[in-house]
Write a protein that holds these residues in place. Structure first.
Motif, PDB file in Angstrom:
ATOM      1  N   GLY A 241     129.386  15.297  35.449  1.00 53.51           N
ATOM      2  CA  GLY A 241     129.375  14.563  36.717  1.00 53.51           C
ATOM      3  C   GLY A 241     130.216  15.284  37.761  1.00 53.51           C
ATOM      4  N   SER A 242     130.576  14.567  38.817  1.00 53.19           N
ATOM      5  CA  SER A 242     131.319  15.215  39.899  1.00 53.19           C
ATOM      6  C   SER A 242     132.544  14.400  40.287  1.00 53.19           C
ATOM      7  CB  SER A 242     130.415  15.413  41.112  1.00 53.19           C
ATOM      8  OG  SER A 242     129.752  14.209  41.412  1.00 53.19           O
ATOM      9  N   VAL A 243     133.448  15.066  41.018  1.00 51.29           N
ATOM     10  CA  VAL A 243     134.673  14.399  41.473  1.00 51.29           C
ATOM     11  C   VAL A 243     134.834  14.597  42.978  1.00 51.29           C
ATOM     12  CG1 VAL A 243     135.856  14.673  39.259  1.00 51.29           C
ATOM     13  CG2 VAL A 243     136.160  16.417  40.997  1.00 51.29           C
ATOM     14  N   VAL A 244     135.343  13.558  43.636  1.00 51.07           N
ATOM     15  CA  VAL A 244     135.616  13.635  45.071  1.00 51.07           C
ATOM     16  C   VAL A 244     137.122  13.739  45.228  1.00 51.07           C
ATOM     17  CG1 VAL A 244     135.326  12.494  47.293  1.00 51.07           C
ATOM     18  CG2 VAL A 244     133.687  12.071  45.451  1.00 51.07           C
ATOM     19  N   LEU A 245     137.563  14.755  45.954  1.00 49.77           N
ATOM     20  CA  LEU A 245     138.985  15.076  45.996  1.00 49.77           C
ATOM     21  C   LEU A 245     139.589  14.997  47.392  1.00 49.77           C
ATOM     22  CD1 LEU A 245     139.745  18.199  43.787  1.00 49.77           C
ATOM     23  CD2 LEU A 245     140.915  16.017  43.762  1.00 49.77           C
ATOM     24  N   PRO A 246     139.995  13.818  47.842  1.00 51.91           N
ATOM     25  CA  PRO A 246     140.745  13.779  49.105  1.00 51.91           C
ATOM     26  C   PRO A 246     142.129  14.404  48.888  1.00 51.91           C
ATOM     27  CG  PRO A 246     140.581  11.589  48.149  1.00 51.91           C
ATOM     28  CD  PRO A 246     139.905  12.525  47.198  1.00 51.91           C
ATOM     29  N   SER A 247     142.791  14.829  49.975  1.00 50.03           N
ATOM     30  CA  SER A 247     144.085  15.510  49.800  1.00 50.03           C
ATOM     31  C   SER A 247     145.154  14.565  49.287  1.00 50.03           C
ATOM     32  CB  SER A 247     144.597  16.079  51.110  1.00 50.03           C
ATOM     33  OG  SER A 247     143.591  16.713  51.777  1.00 50.03           O
ATOM     34  N   ARG A 248     145.081  13.311  49.751  1.00 50.57           N
ATOM     35  CA  ARG A 248     146.106  12.381  49.273  1.00 50.57           C
ATOM     36  C   ARG A 248     145.523  10.984  49.338  1.00 50.57           C
ATOM     37  NH1 ARG A 248     148.933   9.605  53.128  1.00 50.57           N
ATOM     38  NH2 ARG A 248     147.989   9.868  55.165  1.00 50.57           N
ATOM     39  N   PHE A 249     146.157  10.075  48.662  1.00 56.03           N
ATOM     40  CA  PHE A 249     145.673   8.698  48.687  1.00 56.03           C
ATOM     41  C   PHE A 249     146.027   8.073  50.031  1.00 56.03           C
ATOM     42  CE2 PHE A 249     146.819   4.185  48.116  1.00 56.03           C
ATOM     43  CZ  PHE A 249     145.520   3.705  47.969  1.00 56.03           C
ATOM     44  N   SER A 250     145.013   7.556  50.719  1.00 59.58           N
ATOM     45  CA  SER A 250     145.263   6.842  51.956  1.00 59.58           C
ATOM     46  C   SER A 250     144.581   5.483  51.841  1.00 59.58           C
ATOM     47  CB  SER A 250     144.683   7.629  53.133  1.00 59.58           C
ATOM     48  OG  SER A 250     144.393   6.736  54.190  1.00 59.58           O
ATOM     49  N   ALA A 251     145.394   4.430  51.858  1.00 55.17           N
ATOM     50  CA  ALA A 251     144.828   3.091  51.656  1.00 55.17           C
ATOM     51  C   ALA A 251     143.843   2.745  52.765  1.00 55.17           C
ATOM     52  CB  ALA A 251     145.961   2.068  51.603  1.00 55.17           C
ATOM     53  N   SER A 252     144.133   3.154  54.002  1.00 52.75           N
ATOM     54  CA  SER A 252     143.245   2.757  55.096  1.00 52.75           C
ATOM     55  C   SER A 252     141.938   3.566  55.093  1.00 52.75           C
ATOM     56  CB  SER A 252     143.953   2.876  56.440  1.00 52.75           C
ATOM     57  OG  SER A 252     144.438   4.180  56.570  1.00 52.75           O
ATOM     58  N   HIS A 253     141.958   4.790  54.542  1.00 50.82           N
ATOM     59  CA  HIS A 253     140.724   5.587  54.478  1.00 50.82           C
ATOM     60  C   HIS A 253     139.944   5.315  53.200  1.00 50.82           C
ATOM     61  CE1 HIS A 253     142.748   8.431  57.368  1.00 50.82           C
ATOM     62  NE2 HIS A 253     141.561   8.245  57.904  1.00 50.82           N
ATOM     63  N   PHE A 254     140.590   4.680  52.228  1.00 53.70           N
ATOM     64  CA  PHE A 254     139.993   4.647  50.896  1.00 53.70           C
ATOM     65  C   PHE A 254     138.577   4.075  50.874  1.00 53.70           C
ATOM     66  CE2 PHE A 254     138.878   2.745  46.868  1.00 53.70           C
ATOM     67  CZ  PHE A 254     139.106   3.789  45.991  1.00 53.70           C
ATOM     68  N   TRP A 255     138.400   2.829  51.344  1.00 48.38           N
ATOM     69  CA  TRP A 255     137.082   2.191  51.169  1.00 48.38           C
ATOM     70  C   TRP A 255     135.985   2.893  51.950  1.00 48.38           C
ATOM     71  CZ3 TRP A 255     136.663   0.062  46.850  1.00 48.38           C
ATOM     72  CH2 TRP A 255     137.685  -0.708  46.311  1.00 48.38           C
ATOM     73  N   PRO A 256     136.220   3.278  53.252  1.00 42.58           N
ATOM     74  CA  PRO A 256     135.157   4.012  53.941  1.00 42.58           C
ATOM     75  C   PRO A 256     134.810   5.333  53.240  1.00 42.58           C
ATOM     76  CG  PRO A 256     136.853   3.292  55.495  1.00 42.58           C
ATOM     77  CD  PRO A 256     137.329   2.916  54.134  1.00 42.58           C
ATOM     78  N   GLU A 257     135.837   6.087  52.800  1.00 38.25           N
ATOM     79  CA  GLU A 257     135.551   7.378  52.150  1.00 38.25           C
ATOM     80  C   GLU A 257     134.909   7.176  50.786  1.00 38.25           C
ATOM     81  OE1 GLU A 257     138.840  10.127  52.005  1.00 38.25           O
ATOM     82  OE2 GLU A 257     138.322  10.852  54.017  1.00 38.25           O
ATOM     83  N   TYR A 258     135.368   6.152  50.086  1.00 35.24           N
ATOM     84  CA  TYR A 258     134.785   5.864  48.770  1.00 35.24           C
ATOM     85  C   TYR A 258     133.295   5.578  48.938  1.00 35.24           C
ATOM     86  CZ  TYR A 258     133.840   3.856  44.255  1.00 35.24           C
ATOM     87  OH  TYR A 258     133.283   3.627  43.020  1.00 35.24           O
ATOM     88  N   THR A 259     132.958   4.741  49.925  1.00 36.46           N
ATOM     89  CA  THR A 259     131.566   4.341  50.140  1.00 36.46           C
ATOM     90  C   THR A 259     130.717   5.555  50.548  1.00 36.46           C
ATOM     91  OG1 THR A 259     132.484   2.296  50.954  1.00 36.46           O
ATOM     92  CG2 THR A 259     130.144   2.609  51.302  1.00 36.46           C
ATOM     93  N   ASP A 260     131.238   6.354  51.503  1.00 34.60           N
ATOM     94  CA  ASP A 260     130.488   7.544  51.948  1.00 34.60           C
ATOM     95  C   ASP A 260     130.248   8.519  50.808  1.00 34.60           C
ATOM     96  OD1 ASP A 260     130.420   6.717  54.484  1.00 34.60           O
ATOM     97  OD2 ASP A 260     131.961   8.107  55.259  1.00 34.60           O
ATOM     98  N   SER A 261     131.211   8.618  49.901  1.00 32.28           N
ATOM     99  CA  SER A 261     131.122   9.643  48.853  1.00 32.28           C
ATOM    100  C   SER A 261     130.149   9.269  47.741  1.00 32.28           C
ATOM    101  CB  SER A 261     132.501   9.869  48.242  1.00 32.28           C
ATOM    102  OG  SER A 261     132.833   8.758  47.436  1.00 32.28           O
ATOM    103  N   LYS A 262     129.669   8.036  47.746  1.00 28.02           N
ATOM    104  CA  LYS A 262     128.751   7.541  46.701  1.00 28.02           C
ATOM    105  C   LYS A 262     129.380   7.626  45.303  1.00 28.02           C
ATOM    106  CE  LYS A 262     124.453   8.235  49.149  1.00 28.02           C
ATOM    107  NZ  LYS A 262     124.994   8.781  50.418  1.00 28.02           N
ATOM    108  N   ALA A 263     130.682   7.436  45.244  1.00 32.73           N
ATOM    109  CA  ALA A 263     131.362   7.477  43.949  1.00 32.73           C
ATOM    110  C   ALA A 263     130.951   6.263  43.115  1.00 32.73           C
ATOM    111  CB  ALA A 263     132.870   7.490  44.159  1.00 32.73           C
TER     112      ALA A 263
END
Ligand code: ATP
Ligand code: MG
Length: 519
Positions: A241-263
């Protein structure tokens, strides 16, 4: 090369499939590397590193790094292990004296930091003091990974053609990773993990969650601990499978980025889940298969709130550095997942033993399996204490029992049990009750020295946003819900609890923080 007993087994699937993705907030941004690219970039790194070193870096050399999560961090780890060297990733938030301790303890030969890191950086100062060379790693759009002695121009590889090179040749018994335990109960211990240990752990985790090439994991945990590195990242790659690697955990970016990434899943410590509960989740949340919680006790209330909000199973797991991460986990539905339990043994044997090594109902959780380290580095005393003689069970230091359905329930760390006049009280059990008290969002109970009982129970609680909580209310609630001897003698109401870099609670530190007395 694609031996199933090494980390290089990640290349046994379709090499054109995506492996690592970065996000809009990562550095470098929005990149997708296929498995073939990961292989090529690893080989490129090995060539660059050998060229910088002046000759082939001897197998077994420890290469430390101080890198934020991201492409470079993961590639440096993989390439280091593929070239039969030992990766020792460190927390970039540490101070000079801490980094000196880790570099010396691991006998590091090289320290890798992001290119452009200043000479004033804590890690750079530590390495210079010890005479350890410092290399800067970066990324260039056309060629990929680049490497230089910090401050110098990058090494060039004019003839680089990765298809012709085969420098990826790890062996199952090679040490791949050297990490220290979190130091929750004392001085951190150095844990060497071999390729075989890690490969077994990758397999166990992939099996637990039935990971496949369609799965994509969103990485929120740091890659310098087994949770982020093995629990979230290598397990996914093992399954193709694959992994999505943001540089750091950001609570405010988490849900939008999670959704966009199709994780399809993510794994985090309870503190992070608790923070994420405060943010709006896009409805419906597509693709999510399950959420994993690990590394510290997940309060049943947090589990239920998360499941209600996300409409996906929340599976609590139990892990430790010495086991290359996971030992137990709650299973996926339709099997039952129980709140308050860390689930079933996953590819390891679990036994509850007393001090003499005999089986008992409530005692020390002991494990045996191919994922378990062969022993701490240079620490004969800890090794003698941690492995039972003859039968070779590893003592986790955690107390617990196995319930009637075979699920493991933890009752606390043996070193942290509160011993009140000979009565052993489980702080984890008390925390769970404290969290049910109206208005309480976080709670921790701990022992303080007491003239009469040897130890006495105290607790600290954090009120929910806008809630009024008083010491008397909490004590009254505890009187109604636990035996009198377990009711905390004092309850501190605070806005925040002191935590370690990994988000863990050190009860001893909490006790000192609130009582002002060394315990
Ligand atoms: P040290 O060994 O240096 O004191 P540490 O034990 O915190 O530090 P880690 O290897 O990071 O170092 O953590 C493993 C420990 O974390 C386990 O032994 C256990 O106490 C705790 N832990 C892990 N998962 C859970 C869980 N789901 N619930 C409760 N505790 C957990
Ligand atoms: Mg430990």
């Amino acid at each position: 090369m694609a031996d199933n007993h090494t980390i290089a087994s990640i290349f046994r699937h379709d090499n054109s499939a995506p492996a690592i993705l970065t996000t809009a907030s990562s550095d470098p941004k929005n990149i997708t590397l296929a498995y073939a690219d990961v292989k090529g970039q690893s080989e490129r790194f090995i060539q660059l590193a050998n060229k910088l070193y002046g000759k082939e870096i001897p197998a077994g050399s420890v290469i430390s790094s101080l890198l934020p999560n991201g492409l470079a961090c993961l590639l440096v780890f993989l390439a280091t292990t593929f070239q039969r060297c030992v990766a020792a990733p460190l927390n970039p938030a540490m101070k000079q004296s801490e980094i000196e301790f880790y570099l010396e303890d691991a006998d590091s030969k090289i320290l890798i930091v992001p290119e452009g890191t200043s000479e004033d950086n804590e890690g750079v100062k530590a390495a210079h003091k010890l005479g350890v060379p410092v290399w800067g790693v970066g990324w260039e759009d056309d060629a990929g990974i680049k490497l230089a002695v910090l401050g110098d121009t990058p090494v060039e590889l004019p003839t680089f053609k990765h298809q012709q090179i085969s420098s990826i040749n790890p062996q199952p018994d090679d040490t791949a990773l050297l990490l220290h335990t979190s130091g929750t109960t004392g001085r951190p211990k150095a844990v060497p993990l071999t390729h075989a240990n890690i490969a077994r752990s990758m397999l166990n985790i992939a099996n637990t969650y039935k990971l496949t090439k369609s799965d994509r994991s969103f990485i929120v945990m740091p890659l310098f601990h087994v949770h982020g590195l093995i629990g979230s990242t290598l397990s996914s790659l093992y399954a193709g499978g694959s992994v999505v690697l943001p540089s750091r955990f950001s609570a405010s970016h988490f849900w939008p980025e999670y959704t966009d990434s199709k994780a399809t899943w993510y794994s985090a410590v309870p503190t992070i889940h608790q923070i994420l509960l405060r943010y709006d989740v896009p409805e419906p949340l597509p693709n999510i298969r399950f959420i994993r919680s690990c590394s510290a006790a997940l309060a049943p209330t947090v589990l239920h709130d998360l499941e209600n909000k996300l409409h996906a199973p929340v599976l609590e797991a139990y892990a430790m550095t010495e086991a290359s991460h996971q030992m137990c986990s709650n299973p996926l539905p339709p099997a039952v997942h129980k709140s308050g339990s860390v689930g079933l043994p996953q590819g390891v044997e679990v036994a509850i033993l007393d001090d003499d090594g005999n089986k008992t109902h409530l005692g020390e959780v002991c494990i045996r399996g191919e994922n378990v380290t062969r022993g701490y580095l240079n620490n004969a005393e800890a090794n003698a204490k941690s492995f039972t003689q003859g039968s070779n069970w590893f003592r986790t230091g955690d107390q617990g029992y196995i319930d009637e359905d075979g699920y493991v329930v933890l009752t606390g760390r043996i070193k942290e049990l509160i011993n009140r006049g000979g009565e052993k009280i489980s702080p984890l059990e008390l925390d769970a009750v404290l969290l049910k008290c109206p208005g309480v969002s976080e709670a921790v109970s701990f022992a303080i020295d007491d003239e009469m009982y040897g130890q006495e129970v105290n607790a600290a609680v954090v009120p929910k946003d806008g809630a009024e909580v008083t010491e008397d209310q909490v004590k009254q609630f505890m009187l109604e819900n636990v035996a009198k001897f377990k009711v905390p003698k004092r309850v501190f109401v605070a806005q925040e609890l002191p935590r370690t870099a990994t988000g863990k609670i050190q009860r001893r530190v909490v006790a000192e923080h609130f009582t002002g007395k060394q315990q």
